[in-house]
Design a protein around this motif. Sequence first.
Motif, short mmCIF file in Angstrom:
data_model
loop_
_atom_site.label_atom_id
_atom_site.label_comp_id
_atom_site.label_asym_id
_atom_site.label_seq_id
_atom_site.Cartn_x
_atom_site.Cartn_y
_atom_site.Cartn_z
N VAL A 27 2.34 -3.37 13.56
CA VAL A 27 1.79 -3.85 12.54
C VAL A 27 2.38 -3.05 11.00
CG1 VAL A 27 -0.17 -3.81 11.17
CG2 VAL A 27 -0.13 -5.05 13.26
N GLY A 28 2.48 -1.76 11.40
CA GLY A 28 3.18 -0.96 10.04
C GLY A 28 4.53 -1.80 9.97
N PHE A 29 5.36 -2.14 10.68
CA PHE A 29 6.84 -2.70 10.34
C PHE A 29 6.53 -3.59 9.59
CE2 PHE A 29 10.65 -4.75 11.36
CZ PHE A 29 11.68 -3.47 11.68
N VAL A 30 5.74 -4.88 10.00
CA VAL A 30 5.29 -6.00 9.54
C VAL A 30 4.94 -6.08 8.01
CG1 VAL A 30 3.88 -8.06 9.56
CG2 VAL A 30 4.65 -7.12 11.40
N MET A 58 9.38 7.93 12.36
CA MET A 58 8.17 7.96 11.70
C MET A 58 7.10 8.29 12.67
SD MET A 58 8.89 5.88 8.13
CE MET A 58 7.50 5.95 7.24
N VAL A 59 7.01 7.44 13.56
CA VAL A 59 5.90 7.35 14.68
C VAL A 59 6.09 8.96 15.33
CG1 VAL A 59 5.19 6.65 16.88
CG2 VAL A 59 5.80 5.13 15.06
N MET A 60 7.44 9.45 15.74
CA MET A 60 7.71 10.47 16.22
C MET A 60 7.34 11.92 15.33
SD MET A 60 10.95 11.93 18.05
CE MET A 60 11.85 11.72 16.59
N VAL A 65 -4.31 16.57 7.73
CA VAL A 65 -3.05 17.22 7.49
C VAL A 65 -1.90 16.01 7.84
CG1 VAL A 65 -1.38 18.93 8.36
CG2 VAL A 65 -3.68 19.62 7.72
N THR A 66 -2.08 15.51 8.84
CA THR A 66 -0.98 14.39 9.41
C THR A 66 -1.09 13.16 8.24
OG1 THR A 66 -1.73 14.81 11.45
CG2 THR A 66 -0.30 13.03 11.31
N LEU A 67 -2.26 12.93 8.06
CA LEU A 67 -2.21 11.72 6.97
C LEU A 67 -1.68 12.02 5.76
CD1 LEU A 67 -5.66 10.09 7.30
CD2 LEU A 67 -3.49 9.25 8.06
N VAL A 68 -1.92 13.30 5.24
CA VAL A 68 -1.13 13.58 3.68
C VAL A 68 0.46 13.68 3.92
CG1 VAL A 68 -0.86 15.67 2.29
CG2 VAL A 68 -3.10 15.06 2.96
N PHE A 69 0.55 14.22 5.16
CA PHE A 69 2.15 14.32 5.32
C PHE A 69 2.65 12.71 5.44
CE2 PHE A 69 5.63 14.14 8.33
CZ PHE A 69 6.66 15.02 7.77
N ALA A 70 2.14 12.08 6.32
CA ALA A 70 2.29 10.47 6.17
C ALA A 70 2.51 10.29 5.03
CB ALA A 70 1.61 10.01 7.24
N ILE A 71 1.49 10.05 4.18
CA ILE A 71 1.66 9.53 2.86
C ILE A 71 2.83 10.02 2.01
CG2 ILE A 71 0.25 9.33 0.58
CD1 ILE A 71 -2.32 9.34 2.15
N TRP A 100 4.87 1.00 1.72
CA TRP A 100 5.34 2.43 2.43
C TRP A 100 4.28 3.24 2.83
CZ3 TRP A 100 10.07 3.46 4.62
CH2 TRP A 100 10.88 2.43 4.42
N VAL A 101 3.34 3.65 2.12
CA VAL A 101 2.31 4.46 2.39
C VAL A 101 1.61 3.83 3.51
CG1 VAL A 101 0.12 5.51 1.67
CG2 VAL A 101 2.21 5.65 0.29
N THR A 102 0.97 2.54 3.45
CA THR A 102 0.26 1.95 4.59
C THR A 102 1.10 1.96 5.98
OG1 THR A 102 -0.37 0.51 2.92
CG2 THR A 102 -1.12 -0.02 4.85
N ALA A 103 2.38 1.72 5.79
CA ALA A 103 3.15 1.62 7.05
C ALA A 103 3.35 3.14 7.49
CB ALA A 103 4.29 1.21 6.78
N SER A 104 3.32 4.02 6.60
CA SER A 104 3.66 5.40 7.11
C SER A 104 2.39 5.96 7.91
CB SER A 104 3.95 6.38 5.79
OG SER A 104 4.44 7.55 6.39
N ILE A 105 1.20 5.42 7.30
CA ILE A 105 -0.02 5.83 7.78
C ILE A 105 -0.01 5.56 9.06
CG2 ILE A 105 -2.72 5.87 7.71
CD1 ILE A 105 -2.28 6.14 4.55
#
Lengths: 358, 264, 295
Positions: free
Chosen positions: C23-26, C42-44, C67-73, C193-198
Amino acid sequence: MQPSGYFSADYGKDMAVVRTRAQWFILIAFMLALIYFPFWAGAGGRSWEGVLSVSLAIDIGITLIAVLGLCIVSGLCGQINFGQPAFMSMGAYVSGILSTRWDLPFPLAIVSAGLLAAVFGLVFGLPALRLKGLYLVVATFAAMMIVPYVINHTKSLTGGSDGLRVPEASIAGFTFDSDIRKYFLVLFFAVLAVIVAKNISRSRVGRAFVGIRDNDIAAAATGVNIAHYKLLAFFIGCFFAGIAGSLWAHHVTFIHAEQFQIWDAIWMLGMLIIGGWGSVAGTVLGVVFLKGLGEFGTVLSPRIAEWAPSIPERVFAALTSQVAYGLAIIVFIMLAPHGLIYLWERFKVYYRLWPFSY
Amino acid sequence: MLKLDNIRVFYHEVILALRQVSLEVPDGSIIALLGSNGAGKSTALKAISGLLITEAGAVSEGSIHFDGHRIDRMEPVNIVRLGIIQVMEGRRIFQHLTVEDNLKIGAYVRNDRAQIKKDLDLTYEYFPVLKDLRRQTAGFLSGGEQQMMVIGRGLMSRPKLMLLDEPSLGLAPVLVKEIFDIIKRINAEEGTSILLVEQNAKIALSIAHHGYVMETGRVVLEGSADMLQNNEDVKEFYLGLSTAGETKSYRDLKHYRRRKRWMA
Amino acid sequence: MTDFLQLLLMGILVGGVYSQIAVGFVVIFKAGKTFNLAYGEMVMLGAYISWTAMDQWDLAKPVALLVTLVFAITLGLVVERLLLRRMTSAPIHTMIMLTLGLAGVLRGLVLVVWGPDPHAYPDIVPTGTVNLGDIMLPTNFIVSFFIAIAFVALLSLFFQYTKAGLSMRAASEDKVAAQSLGISVKRIYQLSWVTASIIAALGGILLAGISGVNLGLAFMGLMTLSVVILGGIDSILGALLAGILMGVATKMAEGYLERIESLKGIGEIFPMMLTLVVLLIRPHGLLGQKTVERV
């Protein structure tokens, strides 16, 4: 932009690739340089640790043939093909099998390699009739997954994961067994490939390809038979790949499914983009440039390792292999999104108009 | 009130599209901007709405003021917030969204939910067809319905000024009439100023208060709508009327000179 | 029969996670018609970061998640700003190469920072198995499945009913028209991009919970591509359906086809083959929008 003082007086002149005497001169000088190159470089190669070696030139020549094929399918006709190494491996195996098991002479083997790879390309080109964009990328990508699998699972024919030994090419008793001999063999095919590709790109067929690339519906509306031309593009492109594969097989004399990686597919498209999408001269530029860069990197990296021994080996390996290549691609695309050939054209326009910029 | 003061517009920093264009849109008026293809009408609208940047264009000289704000260097988003909305040429609908979602997108810059709801009803009142089609996917609408929808979408932002780019494009005369009646009503009832770009000079002048005529990037004539309608040159070049019975010929020097004076 | 049901259910559970990642890709594609072939990386990265936070820094699980979320954003914003902002109108081949380059960089960085060795992932969800008759399903698979599906449902509600979601859909269709209505296209790209990254990071966490932390997680990029193409690149529902279908198909292929000696290793290429076959029948995937083109 035409050279200054040059006016096309008739249609022939307008279509001419080489227009002025100076261009003829440069072309002939360049060909002579290519012929002289292996004698100059010698067995060990020249410059830093022999970067400029004959084997690099052979590698460049073979890659160039494959990428020119890609230039026709993807660059001209717009059908992005992620499976060119797979088609190359087809050519390599066909040529290898024919010359080892059936003792076919090299000229026959290379032609059948091209033809079979082309026919095989048609099979994977069929989806292109219905697919566009990323969908097509995935479909051709499937070739990269399926072909090695098939090769590894048909052991009786291909030798499977043991690989296949291939004899060196020979024509009428003359064997291409040294690097210099192979160099001229590859040079012959590479020059032929450039001429053919250039002529396709400026012919009626080439214009049909470009029409399909830029707007297939509009092209169809002006009477271009899309299905026919898309398949033709795949046929020609994969024919090139087959020829390149055959040359590769007879050059390294040992082939294996692992030699044709997904990474190569990416790299080949990268050469097209960095050189200039859809331009034959750009393709040549891109192949030479990236191959040279890669070779330079392999020569340079042990030096850097010596110079900074504190970097752990695995970190260093990751940096030089993946990060450096990734960054190189990114930087090139950001700086020159239209490719090197575009920069060159801009420069030409600039100096022809200098000092009056318009 | 919108005021363009001697603006000059370049595309890609080389193509000169507008030179020294000045015009005014007083509050609550309908202004028509006429001219042939390539005269720079749409460019003028995009200069106002800020959409020039999407086509690598920029205002290089002069200024545009709206209600005391200088807007010629503003982002389109902020210009919309000030109350200027452009209804673009050629019915730029969001074809996979429903009609109602399309209209709701129009109110993107607003946050007053209750008022948006009311405005939705108001829009349906102006365009009753849309109410019946509200759950339809917009791509399936006919050309006329689509044009109504994009005007309605513009209306949903409660603009002080609407820039309409060729609302009559490709529509049947009877529909054109209907749409222009609605535009006139919107202007009268909501007090929205309207700057109207049209090829169809006749219908544009029929609802406008004032008009400008553009040729090759300049304003060549301006005046009240009545004045323009009766101007011999406008009649001949844009309304297609000429003195009856007289055959026209390129040898007619008078005609040639008059046209030339405009193009220069 | 038990065998079959076991494979089917396991396939569905794993497929749920595939869907969630796809879904993130979509989302990225819908917003800007751009796509990201570095998505698997990015998943990895999400998996590695969360592992480091929990296992190396001994942070509490919610904190580690944060922490992971902040990093992903941050990652999403940086990538969007540095690479993709200028590439939104670039031709498809340029975008492919650019994101592949990014994939190389990210994978290399993971190698540099964490090295090639796999690690066990701490249990974030209860372990154990649920037994349905003879069928045994690991609890963490089940929990991951439900988290993934809930997330997809939330996301589709977001696109259907919120202003931000609606404006993202609008911008994906016509950027200029969206801008003319006051939608900031820049903001839309960032948001997507933020959504997908999360989504990718969350998917990484869920996957790592199932299979541990290792470089093989980047393989998800390929899997995601197959899933997305199978489902139709711009359809969230399609991604959901295709993800589950792919999960089942892969498990079945591994369970049945691999038993045949000459078909060893087919599990790896099976997703691609399935996608290819579906594409030949339905060129826009299962639920993709047909692009209406006018000349």
